[in-house]
Design a protein around this motif. Structure first.
Motif, PDB file in Angstrom:
ATOM      1  N   THR A  79       3.740  14.418 -11.657  1.00 47.00           N
ATOM      2  CA  THR A  79       3.992  14.449 -13.111  1.00 47.00           C
ATOM      3  C   THR A  79       2.854  15.151 -13.838  1.00 47.00           C
ATOM      4  OG1 THR A  79       5.243  12.383 -12.996  1.00 47.00           O
ATOM      5  CG2 THR A  79       4.422  13.050 -15.156  1.00 47.00           C
ATOM      6  N   ASN A  80       1.618  14.810 -13.449  1.00 45.22           N
ATOM      7  CA  ASN A  80       0.459  15.453 -14.085  1.00 45.22           C
ATOM      8  C   ASN A  80       0.436  16.956 -13.821  1.00 45.22           C
ATOM      9  OD1 ASN A  80      -0.537  13.095 -15.194  1.00 45.22           O
ATOM     10  ND2 ASN A  80      -1.838  12.607 -13.433  1.00 45.22           N
ATOM     11  N   GLU A  81       0.835  17.330 -12.603  1.00 52.88           N
ATOM     12  CA  GLU A  81       0.873  18.756 -12.259  1.00 52.88           C
ATOM     13  C   GLU A  81       1.905  19.494 -13.116  1.00 52.88           C
ATOM     14  OE1 GLU A  81       1.820  21.669  -8.447  1.00 52.88           O
ATOM     15  OE2 GLU A  81       1.771  19.499  -8.173  1.00 52.88           O
ATOM     16  N   LEU A  82       3.071  18.876 -13.293  1.00 53.64           N
ATOM     17  CA  LEU A  82       4.122  19.482 -14.127  1.00 53.64           C
ATOM     18  C   LEU A  82       3.669  19.617 -15.577  1.00 53.64           C
ATOM     19  CD1 LEU A  82       7.343  17.724 -12.763  1.00 53.64           C
ATOM     20  CD2 LEU A  82       6.818  20.180 -12.657  1.00 53.64           C
ATOM     21  N   MET A 124       3.263  23.005 -17.764  1.00 52.13           N
ATOM     22  CA  MET A 124       3.975  23.174 -19.043  1.00 52.13           C
ATOM     23  C   MET A 124       3.005  23.533 -20.162  1.00 52.13           C
ATOM     24  SD  MET A 124       6.759  20.074 -19.019  1.00 52.13           S
ATOM     25  CE  MET A 124       7.027  20.262 -20.767  1.00 52.13           C
ATOM     26  N   LEU A 125       1.878  22.844 -20.215  1.00 49.28           N
ATOM     27  CA  LEU A 125       0.890  23.132 -21.257  1.00 49.28           C
ATOM     28  C   LEU A 125       0.330  24.538 -21.115  1.00 49.28           C
ATOM     29  CD1 LEU A 125      -1.025  19.720 -21.352  1.00 49.28           C
ATOM     30  CD2 LEU A 125       0.440  20.673 -23.150  1.00 49.28           C
ATOM     31  N   ALA A 126       0.172  24.989 -19.875  1.00 48.88           N
ATOM     32  CA  ALA A 126      -0.318  26.351 -19.642  1.00 48.88           C
ATOM     33  C   ALA A 126       0.688  27.377 -20.141  1.00 48.88           C
ATOM     34  CB  ALA A 126      -0.595  26.556 -18.155  1.00 48.88           C
ATOM     35  N   GLU A 127       1.994  27.094 -19.922  1.00 50.80           N
ATOM     36  CA  GLU A 127       3.029  28.009 -20.398  1.00 50.80           C
ATOM     37  C   GLU A 127       3.066  28.042 -21.923  1.00 50.80           C
ATOM     38  OE1 GLU A 127       5.081  30.157 -18.832  1.00 50.80           O
ATOM     39  OE2 GLU A 127       3.816  29.717 -17.100  1.00 50.80           O
ATOM     40  N   VAL A 128       2.949  26.862 -22.532  1.00 51.01           N
ATOM     41  CA  VAL A 128       2.953  26.793 -24.002  1.00 51.01           C
ATOM     42  C   VAL A 128       1.775  27.569 -24.569  1.00 51.01           C
ATOM     43  CG1 VAL A 128       2.640  25.257 -25.971  1.00 51.01           C
ATOM     44  CG2 VAL A 128       4.206  24.623 -24.132  1.00 51.01           C
ATOM     45  N   ALA A 129       0.609  27.445 -23.913  1.00 50.92           N
ATOM     46  CA  ALA A 129      -0.581  28.147 -24.390  1.00 50.92           C
ATOM     47  C   ALA A 129      -0.407  29.657 -24.328  1.00 50.92           C
ATOM     48  CB  ALA A 129      -1.786  27.715 -23.558  1.00 50.92           C
ATOM     49  N   LYS A 130       0.414  30.113 -23.351  1.00 51.84           N
ATOM     50  CA  LYS A 130       0.641  31.559 -23.206  1.00 51.84           C
ATOM     51  C   LYS A 130       1.629  32.096 -24.231  1.00 51.84           C
ATOM     52  CE  LYS A 130       0.938  31.382 -18.443  1.00 51.84           C
ATOM     53  NZ  LYS A 130       1.564  31.902 -17.224  1.00 51.84           N
ATOM     54  N   THR A 131       2.472  31.204 -24.784  1.00 51.95           N
ATOM     55  CA  THR A 131       3.515  31.632 -25.730  1.00 51.95           C
ATOM     56  C   THR A 131       2.906  31.845 -27.107  1.00 51.95           C
ATOM     57  OG1 THR A 131       5.122  30.315 -24.520  1.00 51.95           O
ATOM     58  CG2 THR A 131       5.745  31.043 -26.735  1.00 51.95           C
ATOM     59  N   PRO A 132       3.021  33.066 -27.666  1.00 50.27           N
ATOM     60  CA  PRO A 132       2.425  33.312 -28.987  1.00 50.27           C
ATOM     61  C   PRO A 132       3.190  32.569 -30.081  1.00 50.27           C
ATOM     62  CG  PRO A 132       3.755  35.190 -28.311  1.00 50.27           C
ATOM     63  CD  PRO A 132       3.720  34.243 -27.135  1.00 50.27           C
ATOM     64  N   ASN A 179       0.827  -1.212   0.000  1.00 54.06           N
ATOM     65  CA  ASN A 179       0.000   0.000   0.000  1.00 54.06           C
ATOM     66  C   ASN A 179       0.863   1.265   0.000  1.00 54.06           C
ATOM     67  OD1 ASN A 179      -2.407  -1.405  -0.038  1.00 54.06           O
ATOM     68  ND2 ASN A 179      -2.591  -1.497   2.204  1.00 54.06           N
ATOM     69  N   ASP A 180       1.970   1.185   0.750  1.00 48.36           N
ATOM     70  CA  ASP A 180       2.887   2.336   0.782  1.00 48.36           C
ATOM     71  C   ASP A 180       3.473   2.596  -0.607  1.00 48.36           C
ATOM     72  OD1 ASP A 180       2.413   2.708   3.443  1.00 48.36           O
ATOM     73  OD2 ASP A 180       4.234   1.643   4.108  1.00 48.36           O
ATOM     74  N   ASP A 181       3.838   1.507  -1.305  1.00 44.99           N
ATOM     75  CA  ASP A 181       4.401   1.651  -2.666  1.00 44.99           C
ATOM     76  C   ASP A 181       3.367   2.255  -3.618  1.00 44.99           C
ATOM     77  OD1 ASP A 181       6.774   0.604  -1.858  1.00 44.99           O
ATOM     78  OD2 ASP A 181       6.351  -1.442  -2.575  1.00 44.99           O
ATOM     79  N   LEU A 182       2.111   1.801  -3.462  1.00 40.96           N
ATOM     80  CA  LEU A 182       1.055   2.341  -4.328  1.00 40.96           C
ATOM     81  C   LEU A 182       0.826   3.817  -4.054  1.00 40.96           C
ATOM     82  CD1 LEU A 182      -1.558  -0.584  -4.270  1.00 40.96           C
ATOM     83  CD2 LEU A 182      -0.243   0.226  -6.241  1.00 40.96           C
ATOM     84  N   ASP A 183       0.861   4.191  -2.768  1.00 40.28           N
ATOM     85  CA  ASP A 183       0.689   5.604  -2.416  1.00 40.28           C
ATOM     86  C   ASP A 183       1.817   6.455  -3.006  1.00 40.28           C
ATOM     87  OD1 ASP A 183      -1.608   5.046  -1.054  1.00 40.28           O
ATOM     88  OD2 ASP A 183      -0.629   4.920   0.926  1.00 40.28           O
ATOM     89  N   ALA A 184       3.029   5.925  -2.953  1.00 38.61           N
ATOM     90  CA  ALA A 184       4.180   6.657  -3.499  1.00 38.61           C
ATOM     91  C   ALA A 184       4.057   6.811  -5.009  1.00 38.61           C
ATOM     92  CB  ALA A 184       5.475   5.928  -3.134  1.00 38.61           C
ATOM     93  N   LEU A 185       3.590   5.725  -5.651  1.00 43.24           N
ATOM     94  CA  LEU A 185       3.408   5.766  -7.104  1.00 43.24           C
ATOM     95  C   LEU A 185       2.347   6.800  -7.490  1.00 43.24           C
ATOM     96  CD1 LEU A 185       4.000   4.646  -9.903  1.00 43.24           C
ATOM     97  CD2 LEU A 185       2.311   2.839  -9.471  1.00 43.24           C
ATOM     98  N   ARG A 186       1.235   6.801  -6.732  1.00 44.32           N
ATOM     99  CA  ARG A 186       0.175   7.775  -7.016  1.00 44.32           C
ATOM    100  C   ARG A 186       0.691   9.204  -6.830  1.00 44.32           C
ATOM    101  NH1 ARG A 186      -2.956   4.253  -3.610  1.00 44.32           N
ATOM    102  NH2 ARG A 186      -4.255   2.837  -4.867  1.00 44.32           N
ATOM    103  N   ALA A 187       1.502   9.396  -5.808  1.00 45.24           N
ATOM    104  CA  ALA A 187       2.054  10.737  -5.547  1.00 45.24           C
ATOM    105  C   ALA A 187       2.946  11.196  -6.705  1.00 45.24           C
ATOM    106  CB  ALA A 187       2.832  10.738  -4.235  1.00 45.24           C
ATOM    107  N   ARG A 188       3.771  10.255  -7.223  1.00 46.09           N
ATOM    108  CA  ARG A 188       4.642  10.596  -8.359  1.00 46.09           C
ATOM    109  C   ARG A 188       3.823  10.920  -9.603  1.00 46.09           C
ATOM    110  NH1 ARG A 188       7.990   6.451  -6.257  1.00 46.09           N
ATOM    111  NH2 ARG A 188       7.221   4.937  -7.793  1.00 46.09           N
TER     112      ARG A 188
END
Length: 300
Positions: free
Chosen positions: A18-21, A25-33, A5-14
Motif C-alpha cells: 500500500t505504501n509503495e502504491l 501515485m504521489l510521484a505521478e501527481v507531482a509530475k502532472t502540471p 506471526n504468519d498473519d503479522l508478516d502478511a499484514l506487514r507485506a500488505r
C-alpha cells in the motif's frame, strides 16, 4: 504462535505494498502540471473597458481588438500562474437566439478559445450567461481539469459559480477592470474569491478604439416628418423580423418609451437611411418613434 506471526508478516507485506502504491501515485501527481483557465464575461468586459477607454458602455461606439486582448490575458495568466499550463479561454457573451454574430464567430475561431452564448432580450440584456459560467467552472473543477480559474467579471450572480468551483478544490482568482469612478464589481463576489487583481487603463488602451461618428453633408435637405415616420416603420419591420414576436411582447409594456439601447439603434439606422442627423431635432425624433411604434402595434 507461529500462525499469529504468519498473519503479522502478511499484514506487514500488505502495508508495504500500500505504501509503495501511494508513493508511486504521489510521484505521478507531482509530475502532472497544474492547469488554469480564463473565464471572460464579455458583457462586463465591453461595458467596463468601453467606459474606461472610450467613455461609453455602448458597444457600437467603439471597436475592441478581441484577438489582441485575449492574447494579452493569456500572457498575464502565464506570468501569474508560472508553473501552470493553460487549458483554454472561455468567452461568454449574449446573442439573439444564441446565433453567433460575425465578431463572435471570429473569436470562436481563435486557438484555445471557447465561445459560449447566452441569449439577448429585447433590451439587449444578457440572459443565461451566469449559469453557463457556473456550469463550466463547476464541471472543470469537479473533474480536476483545472486547479486555478481566472474570472474576469463583476456580477454578484457569479458568487454561486465561485463557490461551486471552490467546493471541488479549485482556486478562483477574480480579475477586474479599473473603474473611472467607484467600483464595477459586486462586493459579495470580492469577498468569496481567493485573490483579486485589477487591470488598469494602460493594459486595455491598445485594444480599444472609439469609432468616428457618421458624417453628413451640411447641405442635406431636412426630411419631412412623414418621411421620417415611414423610415421608423421600415426599421420596425426589420426589427420584428430579426427578433420575433417574443421580443415584441417584452417591448410593448414600455410604450410609448423605448429602452435606451433600442432607441439608440433606431436613431443610428434612421440617420444612415435618411443621410441626415436627427440630433437636436426633437420633432423628427418623435416622428421616428411614432413610426416605429405604429408599425409594431399593427403587428400585435
Amino acid at each position: 504462535m507461529e500462525a499469529m506471526n504468519d498473519d503479522l508478516d502478511a499484514l506487514r507485506a500488505r502495508i508495504d505494498r500500500t505504501n509503495e502504491l501511494l508513493t508511486r501515485m504521489l510521484a505521478e501527481v507531482a509530475k502532472t502540471p497544474s492547469t488554469h483557465a480564463i473565464f471572460v464575461d464579455a458583457g462586463y468586459l465591453y461595458a467596463a473597458t468601453g467606459r474606461l477607454v472610450a467613455g461609453t458602455e455602448d458597444r457600437r461606439a467603439f471597436d475592441l481588438d478581441a484577438e489582441g486582448l485575449i492574447e494579452a490575458l493569456i500572457d498575464k495568466a502565464r506570468q501569474i500562474f508560472a508553473d501552470s499550463r493553460l487549458l483554454r479561454v472561455y468567452w461568454y457573451d449574449g446573442a439573439r437566439r444564441r446565433i453567433h454574430t460575425a465578431e463572435q464567430q471570429a473569436i470562436a475561431e481563435l486557438p484555445d478559445v471557447k465561445v459560449r452564448l447566452g441569449n439577448l432580450n429585447a433590451n439587449n440584456q444578457q440572459k443565461g450567461v451566469d449559469s453557463l459560467i457556473r456550469t463550466d467552472l463547476e464541471s472543470l473543477a469537479r473533474h480536476r481539469a483545472i486547479s486555478d480559474a481566472a474570472l474576469l467579471g463583476g456580477d454578484e450572480d457569479l458568487v454561486s459559480a465561485v463557490e461551486a468551483a471552490q467546493g471541488y478544490g479549485a482556486r478562483v482568482h477574480l480579475w477586474g477592470i479599473e473603474a473611472p469612478e467607484g467600483r464595477n464589481q459586486a462586493e459579495p463576489l470580492l469577498w468569496e474569491v481567493d485573490s483579486q487583481r485589477t487591470l488598469d487603463l494602460e493594459f486595455f488602451k491598445p485594444y480599444v478604439s472609439r469609432r468616428a461618428a457618421p458624417a453628413y453633408e451640411a447641405g442635406t435637405t431636412r426630411p419631412a416628418r412623414e418621411d421620417v415616420r415611414f423610415v421608423g416603420a421600415q426599421i420596425a419591420a426589420k426589427w420584428l423580423s430579426a427578433r420575433g414576436r417574443e421580443a415584441l411582447v417584452e417591448l410593448l409594456p414600455g410604450h410609448p418609451y423605448l429602452p435606451g439601447s433600442v432607441d439608440q439603434d433606431l436613431l443610428v439606422e434612421a440617420e444612415g437611411m435618411l443621410q441626415y442627423s436627427l440630433r437636436g431635432q426633437a420633432d423628427l425624433r418623435r416622428a421616428l418613434r411614432d413610426g416605429f411604434w405604429g408599425h409594431l402595434q399593427t403587428q400585435y
